[in-house]
Design a protein around this motif. Structure first.
Motif, PDB file in Angstrom:
ATOM      1  N   UNK A 160       6.969   6.172 -16.091  1.00 38.14           N
ATOM      2  CA  UNK A 160       7.790   7.217 -15.484  1.00 38.14           C
ATOM      3  C   UNK A 160       8.710   6.694 -14.383  1.00 38.14           C
ATOM      4  N   UNK A 161       8.706   5.397 -14.156  1.00 37.88           N
ATOM      5  CA  UNK A 161       9.539   4.817 -13.102  1.00 37.88           C
ATOM      6  C   UNK A 161      10.753   4.103 -13.692  1.00 37.88           C
ATOM      7  N   UNK A 162      11.873   4.166 -12.982  1.00 38.60           N
ATOM      8  CA  UNK A 162      13.071   3.433 -13.369  1.00 38.60           C
ATOM      9  C   UNK A 162      13.686   2.801 -12.121  1.00 38.60           C
ATOM     10  N   UNK A 188       4.462   6.247  -2.548  1.00 41.59           N
ATOM     11  CA  UNK A 188       5.648   6.416  -3.377  1.00 41.59           C
ATOM     12  C   UNK A 188       5.328   6.542  -4.871  1.00 41.59           C
ATOM     13  N   UNK A 189       4.411   5.707  -5.358  1.00 38.21           N
ATOM     14  CA  UNK A 189       4.165   5.686  -6.795  1.00 38.21           C
ATOM     15  C   UNK A 189       2.909   6.448  -7.200  1.00 38.21           C
ATOM     16  N   UNK A 197       0.820  -1.210   0.000  1.00 37.17           N
ATOM     17  CA  UNK A 197       0.000   0.000   0.000  1.00 37.17           C
ATOM     18  C   UNK A 197       0.852   1.259   0.000  1.00 37.17           C
ATOM     19  N   UNK A 198       1.999   1.210   0.675  1.00 36.70           N
ATOM     20  CA  UNK A 198       2.901   2.362   0.689  1.00 36.70           C
ATOM     21  C   UNK A 198       3.414   2.651  -0.724  1.00 36.70           C
ATOM     22  N   UNK A 199       3.819   1.605  -1.430  1.00 39.96           N
ATOM     23  CA  UNK A 199       4.287   1.795  -2.805  1.00 39.96           C
ATOM     24  C   UNK A 199       3.169   2.316  -3.698  1.00 39.96           C
ATOM     25  N   UNK A 221       5.227  10.420  -7.094  1.00 38.18           N
ATOM     26  CA  UNK A 221       5.356  10.531  -8.549  1.00 38.18           C
ATOM     27  C   UNK A 221       4.746  11.842  -9.044  1.00 38.18           C
ATOM     28  N   UNK A 222       3.635  12.249  -8.445  1.00 39.61           N
ATOM     29  CA  UNK A 222       3.015  13.514  -8.813  1.00 39.61           C
ATOM     30  C   UNK A 222       3.922  14.683  -8.429  1.00 39.61           C
ATOM     31  N   UNK A 223       4.572  14.577  -7.266  1.00 42.87           N
ATOM     32  CA  UNK A 223       5.520  15.612  -6.859  1.00 42.87           C
ATOM     33  C   UNK A 223       6.690  15.690  -7.832  1.00 42.87           C
TER      34      UNK A 223
END
Length: 384
Positions: free
Chosen positions: A176-178, A118-119, A112-114, A123-125
């Motif tokens: 948008x993730x790496x 985080x995602x 749930x945290x991810x 990601x919006x930030x």
């Protein structure tokens, strides 16, 4: 020509936000990308009251960890920001964790945290900061597909693979993730940390649930929800009442020790009935599960999930992070998504994640997953 992050821009013109937890993995990611010439920004999230956790070995996103992330950022020469996400974290992760345990489930707050913090929020930030990508220190691989989308795969280091905890990542987020460490063994990561001269090179890995700074999970729940825990009966699967308990939050499916029973046979927790406040116990074979119904399914496959129908699709699934993927049949009718395990698994509990892979191969693609809503024992599913 693509750069090392699969983007068609020069590294110096590619802004990367790195989620820095203060541990060795995310620190190495930041240092690697900085060395490659990327425009790197480091962000650390304060997720819970760091006062109690400042000196806890194996925690993350609090106290000492924030200080460590700041020192690394200074050492490698990148801007570093600390964002207060405590309120978001409590609502999205801690409160849901508490409610799930009270409902007789075994939740996984890292998922749930991810998914929510985080995602989604981070990601919006990152987008607001003009970032082209958000990079993390997770051990999972992301690869480009022929149609331009990105696929999630198990990491090269099977002992560090974190794909189980990232199944809820959406296709839009994957774009948008790496994950720069997905192709590296952990030993190489620590070598790189020493090479960069990072102060966190020998720092211990994060363990267990970050916001449980001491004691047991049940202690946290009782503190957050005083009066919500009620006692009840311990009942055998054949209907016999064997004893009493002080709250189902003190038990997990598959548990054998600490039941406080003396009946002349080994018994295991088979089911937790929150509505009746019952702990149901039985012999080990009563734990064998063949059929799983999922909810909150996130699908990353190439064909629409609902087109699988009753015929289904051969896959491999993982029902706990410590277990290898096992062959299974995935079915979805549009109203229900179920997994039929080809061989029974013990200790499968509602609230846990059932993660779906293309196969049981070491570098298999992640096709998605969901929360286990209900399980059926081997005998019951065979008769169904």
């Amino acid at each position: 020509m693509l750069n090392s992050l699969d983007l068609p821009t020069d590294p110096s013109k590619t802004r990367v936000v790195v989620a820095m937890s203060g541990g060795v993995d995310s620190s190495v990611v930041a240092a690697l990308l900085k060395r490659e010439g990327y425009d790197v920004l480091g962000i650390t999230l304060q997720l819970y009251d760091h006062g109690a956790a400042a000196h806890r070995k194996g925690a993350c996103c609090a106290g000492q960890d924030i200080y460590d992330a700041r020192r690394v950022a200074e050492a490698i020469g990148i801007p570093h920001y600390v964002l207060d996400y405590e309120a978001r974290f409590r609502e999205a992760v801690i409160d849901r964790f508490t409610q799930s345990y009270l409902a007789g489930e075994t939740p996984i707050p890292c998922v749930e945290c991810n998914r929510s913090i985080k995602f989604r929020d981070l990601l919006e930030t990152a987008r607001e900061l003009g970032a082209d990508v958000l990079a993390t220190g997770h051990y999972v691989a992301s690869r480009a597909l022929p149609d331009g989308r990105r696929a999630l795969h198990r990491a090269a280091d099977p002992d560090r693979d974190q794909s189980y905890f990232l199944y809820a990542t959406t296709p839009e987020q994957l774009d948008l993730l790496r994950f720069p460490l997905g192709e590296l063994p952990k030993e190489k990561t620590r070598e790189l940390a020493r090479e960069f001269g990072l102060t966190v090179a020998e720092k211990a890995d994060s363990q267990d649930i970050c916001f449980v700074t001491q004691g047991r999970y049940s202690d946290v729940i009782e503190r957050l929800k005083p009066g919500a825990v009620q006692g009840g009966e311990i009942v055998h699967v054949d209907g016999r009442v064997l004893g009493r308990h002080e709250g189902i939050i003190h038990y997990t499916v598959g548990q054998r020790k600490g039941l406080g029973l003396s009946v002349g046979e080994p018994l295991y927790v088979v089911r937790l009935d929150a509505k009746e406040a019952r702990v149901v116990v039985g012999p080990r074979d009563a734990l064998a599960t063949r059929l799983i119904r999922m909810t909150d399914v996130n699908w990353l496959g190439d064909v629409p999930l609902e087109t699988l129908g009753d015929k289904g699709m051969e896959v491999a699934v993982r029902v706990r992070s410590t277990r290898e993927p096992r062959p299974a049949l995935l079915r979805s009718t549009g109203t229900h998504t179920t997994v039929e395990l080809l061989s029974a698994e013990d200790g499968v509990s509602p609230g846990q994640a059932c993660v779906i892979y293309e196969s049981d191969a070491p570098r298999a693609r992640v096709l998605g997953g969901g929360t286990i809503a209900r399980t059926l024992a081997e005998a019951a599913s065979a008769a169904a």
